[in-house]
Design a protein around this motif. Structure first.
Motif, PDB file in Angstrom:
ATOM      1  N   GLU A 246      60.547  48.404  45.813  1.00  0.00           N
ATOM      2  CA  GLU A 246      61.059  48.289  44.451  1.00  0.00           C
ATOM      3  C   GLU A 246      60.447  47.079  43.750  1.00  0.00           C
ATOM      4  O   GLU A 246      60.117  47.140  42.556  1.00  0.00           O
ATOM      5  N   ALA A 247      60.271  45.984  44.489  1.00  0.00           N
ATOM      6  CA  ALA A 247      59.650  44.790  43.920  1.00  0.00           C
ATOM      7  C   ALA A 247      58.189  45.060  43.566  1.00  0.00           C
ATOM      8  O   ALA A 247      57.703  44.647  42.498  1.00  0.00           O
ATOM      9  N   VAL A 248      57.495  45.763  44.443  1.00  0.00           N
ATOM     10  CA  VAL A 248      56.095  46.103  44.193  1.00  0.00           C
ATOM     11  C   VAL A 248      55.982  47.008  42.963  1.00  0.00           C
ATOM     12  O   VAL A 248      55.091  46.836  42.118  1.00  0.00           O
ATOM     13  N   ASP A 249      56.881  47.960  42.849  1.00  0.00           N
ATOM     14  CA  ASP A 249      56.907  48.873  41.703  1.00  0.00           C
ATOM     15  C   ASP A 249      57.093  48.074  40.404  1.00  0.00           C
ATOM     16  O   ASP A 249      56.434  48.337  39.387  1.00  0.00           O
ATOM     17  N   ASP A 250      57.984  47.111  40.444  1.00  0.00           N
ATOM     18  CA  ASP A 250      58.254  46.280  39.268  1.00  0.00           C
ATOM     19  C   ASP A 250      57.046  45.410  38.912  1.00  0.00           C
ATOM     20  O   ASP A 250      56.678  45.293  37.735  1.00  0.00           O
ATOM     21  N   LEU A 251      56.421  44.810  39.915  1.00  0.00           N
ATOM     22  CA  LEU A 251      55.251  43.955  39.670  1.00  0.00           C
ATOM     23  C   LEU A 251      54.112  44.759  39.056  1.00  0.00           C
ATOM     24  O   LEU A 251      53.403  44.285  38.163  1.00  0.00           O
ATOM     25  N   PHE A 252      53.934  45.977  39.530  1.00  0.00           N
ATOM     26  CA  PHE A 252      52.881  46.836  38.981  1.00  0.00           C
ATOM     27  C   PHE A 252      53.185  47.175  37.522  1.00  0.00           C
ATOM     28  O   PHE A 252      52.290  47.132  36.659  1.00  0.00           O
ATOM     29  N   ALA A 253      54.429  47.508  37.236  1.00  0.00           N
ATOM     30  CA  ALA A 253      54.814  47.869  35.871  1.00  0.00           C
ATOM     31  C   ALA A 253      54.613  46.709  34.901  1.00  0.00           C
ATOM     32  O   ALA A 253      54.340  46.914  33.718  1.00  0.00           O
ATOM     33  N   ARG A 254      54.736  45.491  35.398  1.00  0.00           N
ATOM     34  CA  ARG A 254      54.557  44.292  34.566  1.00  0.00           C
ATOM     35  C   ARG A 254      53.108  43.827  34.491  1.00  0.00           C
ATOM     36  O   ARG A 254      52.805  42.791  33.909  1.00  0.00           O
ATOM     37  N   GLY A 255      52.199  44.581  35.083  1.00  0.00           N
ATOM     38  CA  GLY A 255      50.786  44.251  35.020  1.00  0.00           C
ATOM     39  C   GLY A 255      50.360  43.126  35.932  1.00  0.00           C
ATOM     40  O   GLY A 255      49.276  42.559  35.767  1.00  0.00           O
ATOM     41  N   LEU A 256      51.181  42.816  36.933  1.00  0.00           N
ATOM     42  CA  LEU A 256      50.880  41.705  37.836  1.00  0.00           C
ATOM     43  C   LEU A 256      50.205  42.160  39.119  1.00  0.00           C
ATOM     44  O   LEU A 256      49.810  41.332  39.933  1.00  0.00           O
ATOM     45  N   MET A 257      50.076  43.458  39.295  1.00  0.00           N
ATOM     46  CA  MET A 257      49.441  44.010  40.485  1.00  0.00           C
ATOM     47  C   MET A 257      48.440  45.067  40.034  1.00  0.00           C
ATOM     48  O   MET A 257      48.741  45.894  39.186  1.00  0.00           O
TER      49      MET A 257
END
Length: 320
Positions: free
Chosen positions: A25-36
């Motif tokens: 879930e954290a990875v999903d959020d980071l991707f959505a925020r353009g950080l991954m």
């Protein structure tokens, strides 16, 4: 191992499943925020398979993973901060930020690596099993793969070699019902993928992949057989991924109703209900909190780590 009645085992299984869920879930959020950057393949909804399987292994045993491998890595004992750093292209990542989501390896815990090639880990597992046999060791290799891998040539070659040479390999199929957008009902004539085992003269069994105890028991039996020199086993664990195949997947090939039906069979919620009498509400909440805090700490540590340098990337092209 009794994952239901044994409090220590129940707690370990629950914390690990929650850790996988919160990590993704954290990875999903980071991707959505353009950080991954790049892409990733989430296994939310499938947590019971790696947890049940890896709890049946000993410290010296090995696994091979897949492009959807965060859960395997965590269940085998990986350091969350190093995993998160790898996904964020940091120098402190498992592969110094070079591999990303689909190429994490942690040899220290026996994880021989995730793989961006469908069925790519199967012949690697056969090779590792051959190495164990040639050394006269007692280690076992668990090879994780999805239903889409079962129709690949590399899968056939790896399973066949393991069968004819009685290699200590346990093949675990995470049947989440779709190879990308291809339904298993369209890709296979057999009703259960474990039926494929008959062609190689090895045992095959299908279990509920949303039940960590069922997965554990099947893998434990197969591991015992493999350690005794009796060769490989094929285990099909039926489960479901809640998210799309990858971040670009718009889920046009399945209905919202189907996804919701499987979400109601959440492996973590079901397991919490089964261990409620063993752990109690307070301890169950403690498991949730421990997983949440561990993932938050990993995110903070990864953000604080130095970025992988361009120079370090070119150094990995050729052997010294």
């Amino acid at each position: 191992m009794d994952l239901i009645g044994n409090a220590a085992a129940a707690r370990q299984a629950l914390v690990t499943m929650w850790t996988i869920r919160r990590f993704e879930e954290a990875v999903d959020d980071l991707f959505a925020r353009g950080l991954m950057h790049g892409t990733m393949h989430l296994s939310i909804g499938q947590e019971a398979v790696p947890v049940g399987a890896c709890l049946a292994l000993s410290d010296g045993d090995y696994i091979t993973s897949t492009h959807r491998g965060h859960g395997h890595c965590i269940a085998k004992g990986a350091r969350l901060a190093d995993m998160m750093a790898e996904l964020l292209a940091k120098e402190t990542g498992y592969c110094r930020g070079r591999g990303g989501s689909m190429h994490i390896a942690d040899v220290a815990t026996g994880n021989l690596g995730a793989n961006g090639i469908v069925a790519g880990g199967v012949p690697i597992a056969a090779g590792a099993g051959l190495a164990v046999k040639m050394r006269g060791g007692r280690e076992v290799v668990v090879s994780f793969f999805g239903d889409g891998a079962v129709n690949e040539g590399a899968w056939h070659e790896g399973v066949n070699l393991a069968a004819i040479w009685d290699l200590p390999v346990v093949f675990v199929c995470e049947n989440n019902h779709y190879g990308m957008s291809m339904s298993v009902s369209r890709a296979f004539r057999v009703k259960q993928l474990s039926e494929r085992a008959a062609a190689y003269g090895i045992p095959g069994v299908t279990v509920d992949g949303n039940d960590p105890q069922a997965v554990h028991d099947a893998v434990a039996d197969a591991v015992t057989r493999a350690r005794a020199g009796e060769g490989p086993t094929l285990i099909e664990a039926t489960t479901y991924r809640w998210k799309g195949h990858s971040k670009s997947d718009k889920n046009l090939y399945r209905t919202r109703e189907e996804i919701e039906q499987w979400r109601e069979r959440d492996p973590i919620a079901r397991f919490e209900q089964r261990v409620a009498a063993t752990l109690g509400d307070q301890e169950i909440q403690s498991c949730r909190d421990e997983a949440r805090d561990a993932v938050r700490a990993a995110v903070r540590a990864a953000h604080a780590a130095p970025d992988a340098s361009a120079d370090s990337l070119t150094e990995a092209v050729y052997a010294r």
